[in-house]
Scaffold this active site. Structure first.
Site, PDB file in Angstrom:
ATOM      1  N   HIS A 188     -17.675  49.062  27.576  1.00 31.81           N
ATOM      2  CA  HIS A 188     -16.973  48.517  28.636  1.00 31.81           C
ATOM      3  C   HIS A 188     -16.746  46.882  28.514  1.00 31.81           C
ATOM      4  O   HIS A 188     -17.231  46.264  27.474  1.00 31.81           O
ATOM      5  CB  HIS A 188     -18.178  48.433  30.034  1.00 31.81           C
ATOM      6  CG  HIS A 188     -19.186  47.688  29.778  1.00 31.81           C
ATOM      7  ND1 HIS A 188     -19.163  46.148  30.003  1.00 31.81           N
ATOM      8  CD2 HIS A 188     -20.274  48.017  29.638  1.00 31.81           C
ATOM      9  CE1 HIS A 188     -20.541  46.035  29.769  1.00 31.81           C
ATOM     10  NE2 HIS A 188     -21.278  47.143  29.567  1.00 31.81           N
ATOM     11  N   GLY A 189     -15.826  46.523  29.045  1.00 34.24           N
ATOM     12  CA  GLY A 189     -15.378  45.150  29.050  1.00 34.24           C
ATOM     13  C   GLY A 189     -16.263  43.937  29.457  1.00 34.24           C
ATOM     14  O   GLY A 189     -17.578  44.484  29.965  1.00 34.24           O
ATOM     15  N   GLN A 190     -16.269  42.608  29.153  1.00 37.74           N
ATOM     16  CA  GLN A 190     -17.287  41.768  29.380  1.00 37.74           C
ATOM     17  C   GLN A 190     -17.662  41.854  31.137  1.00 37.74           C
ATOM     18  O   GLN A 190     -16.609  41.630  31.850  1.00 37.74           O
ATOM     19  CB  GLN A 190     -16.487  40.184  29.328  1.00 37.74           C
ATOM     20  CG  GLN A 190     -17.785  39.389  29.445  1.00 37.74           C
ATOM     21  CD  GLN A 190     -16.991  37.970  29.408  1.00 37.74           C
ATOM     22  OE1 GLN A 190     -16.069  37.475  29.914  1.00 37.74           O
ATOM     23  NE2 GLN A 190     -17.638  37.120  28.246  1.00 37.74           N
ATOM     24  N   SER A 191     -18.606  41.922  31.320  1.00 38.79           N
ATOM     25  CA  SER A 191     -19.084  41.704  32.841  1.00 38.79           C
ATOM     26  C   SER A 191     -19.570  40.431  33.258  1.00 38.79           C
ATOM     27  O   SER A 191     -19.462  39.465  32.266  1.00 38.79           O
ATOM     28  CB  SER A 191     -20.285  42.615  33.050  1.00 38.79           C
ATOM     29  OG  SER A 191     -21.435  42.089  32.624  1.00 38.79           O
ATOM     30  N   ASN A 213     -22.573  39.123  31.162  1.00 41.34           N
ATOM     31  CA  ASN A 213     -22.261  39.040  29.709  1.00 41.34           C
ATOM     32  C   ASN A 213     -21.877  37.479  29.661  1.00 41.34           C
ATOM     33  O   ASN A 213     -21.795  36.691  30.390  1.00 41.34           O
ATOM     34  CB  ASN A 213     -21.450  39.896  29.131  1.00 41.34           C
ATOM     35  CG  ASN A 213     -21.705  41.462  29.377  1.00 41.34           C
ATOM     36  OD1 ASN A 213     -20.894  42.364  29.613  1.00 41.34           O
ATOM     37  ND2 ASN A 213     -22.903  41.675  28.838  1.00 41.34           N
ATOM     38  N   GLU A 244     -26.383  52.425  31.076  1.00 42.86           N
ATOM     39  CA  GLU A 244     -26.733  51.525  30.028  1.00 42.86           C
ATOM     40  C   GLU A 244     -28.395  51.871  30.298  1.00 42.86           C
ATOM     41  O   GLU A 244     -28.968  52.116  31.160  1.00 42.86           O
ATOM     42  CB  GLU A 244     -26.637  50.160  30.423  1.00 42.86           C
ATOM     43  CG  GLU A 244     -25.238  49.896  30.163  1.00 42.86           C
ATOM     44  CD  GLU A 244     -24.765  48.366  29.894  1.00 42.86           C
ATOM     45  OE1 GLU A 244     -25.660  47.724  29.647  1.00 42.86           O
ATOM     46  OE2 GLU A 244     -23.728  48.026  29.897  1.00 42.86           O
ATOM     47  N   HIS A 274     -32.110  51.298  30.982  1.00 46.90           N
ATOM     48  CA  HIS A 274     -32.713  50.581  32.245  1.00 46.90           C
ATOM     49  C   HIS A 274     -33.775  49.433  31.595  1.00 46.90           C
ATOM     50  O   HIS A 274     -34.822  49.732  30.828  1.00 46.90           O
ATOM     51  CB  HIS A 274     -33.563  51.425  33.147  1.00 46.90           C
ATOM     52  CG  HIS A 274     -34.036  50.906  34.457  1.00 46.90           C
ATOM     53  ND1 HIS A 274     -34.850  50.001  34.336  1.00 46.90           N
ATOM     54  CD2 HIS A 274     -33.220  51.238  35.680  1.00 46.90           C
ATOM     55  CE1 HIS A 274     -34.876  49.670  35.897  1.00 46.90           C
ATOM     56  NE2 HIS A 274     -34.015  50.319  36.527  1.00 46.90           N
TER      57      HIS A 274
END
Length: 231
Positions: free
Chosen positions: A40-43, A46, A128, A130
């Site tokens: 996934h892209g940057q959250s 992050n 992801e 935990h």
């Protein structure tokens, strides 16, 4: 996942014909697929002030959305068009789902009619790892090292079998079962591997319904969690 076909023209001599599936014993055709793995892209958790995210359902940043689109453009440039994608598997977390949708739309280019969100299958087994009680805390938080020691914190993050302290129901990011309270990397590996078994049709009948049963939005799932913990 891009599907293709090829003809099995020869088989190793050490394989006994009687142990092969019927379609291969007769030299028949066999499906071959291409597996595309995409992070996934940057959250928003992050970047420079990264947090332990785990099962916390945080969104992408603008940069993360740009990354997802760029990934789709790169795949399209390499010959992977959205029309060739049979199915896309993702976790139920919005950062992964949105990345998947943006990448597929980007892979379609001007031919937006060639992809459909119905091809996306969501499952919490792909969530992801935990991070237990660490979820939501900054990775740079020095109090973690002060309290638990540098080696312990490193083992939680890097070793296969060490798990962070479990999350309790008073935690601000608590979620009721079936969400776990903590996981090691090995625990995460097991649940993902189990999903692969189900997808390969070697699924235990009693657990077959545990696949992609929910396509609820993240808001709907959040509302259910609130109702579940409300006294």
């Amino acid at each position: 996942m891009q599907r293709g076909r090829h003809l099995i023209s020869s088989l190793p001599a050490r394989l006994h014909q009687g142990s092969l599936p019927e379609n291969l014993r007769s030299g028949g055709r066999r499906s071959v697929s291409t597996l595309i793995l995409l992070r996934h892209g940057q959250s928003i958790w992050n970047g420079d002030k990264a947090r332990f995210t785990g099962w916390c359902d945080v969104p992408l940043t603008v940069r993360g959305r740009v990354q997802a689109v760029a990934a789709g453009q790169l795949l399209r440039a390499r010959g992977f068009k959205a029309s060739k994608v049979d199915v896309a598997f993702t976790s139920g977390l919005q950062r992964a789902v949105e990345t998947c949708e943006l990448a597929l739309a980007s892979m379609a280019g001007p031919d937006q009619h060639t992809w459909d969100s119905k091809r996306i299958r969501k499952c919490r087994r792909l969530n992801e790892r935990h991070y237990g009680s660490l979820q939501g805390r900054f990775k740079s938080d020095q109090s973690l090292i002060t309290t638990h020691g540098e080696e312990t914190v490193r083992s939680w993050r890097r070793s296969m079998h060490a798990a962070p302290p479990p999350m309790e129901d008073g935690h601000p990011h608590w979620a009721p079962p079936p969400a776990p309270t903590t996981e090691s990397l090995a625990d995460c590996q097991v649940r993902c591997a189990f999903l692969c078994c189900l997808l390969s049709r070697a699924r235990p009948p009693s657990q077959a319904s545990d696949l992609f049963g929910s396509r609820e939005s993240s808001k709907e799932k959040k509302a259910k969690r609130v109702r579940a913990v409300r006294p």
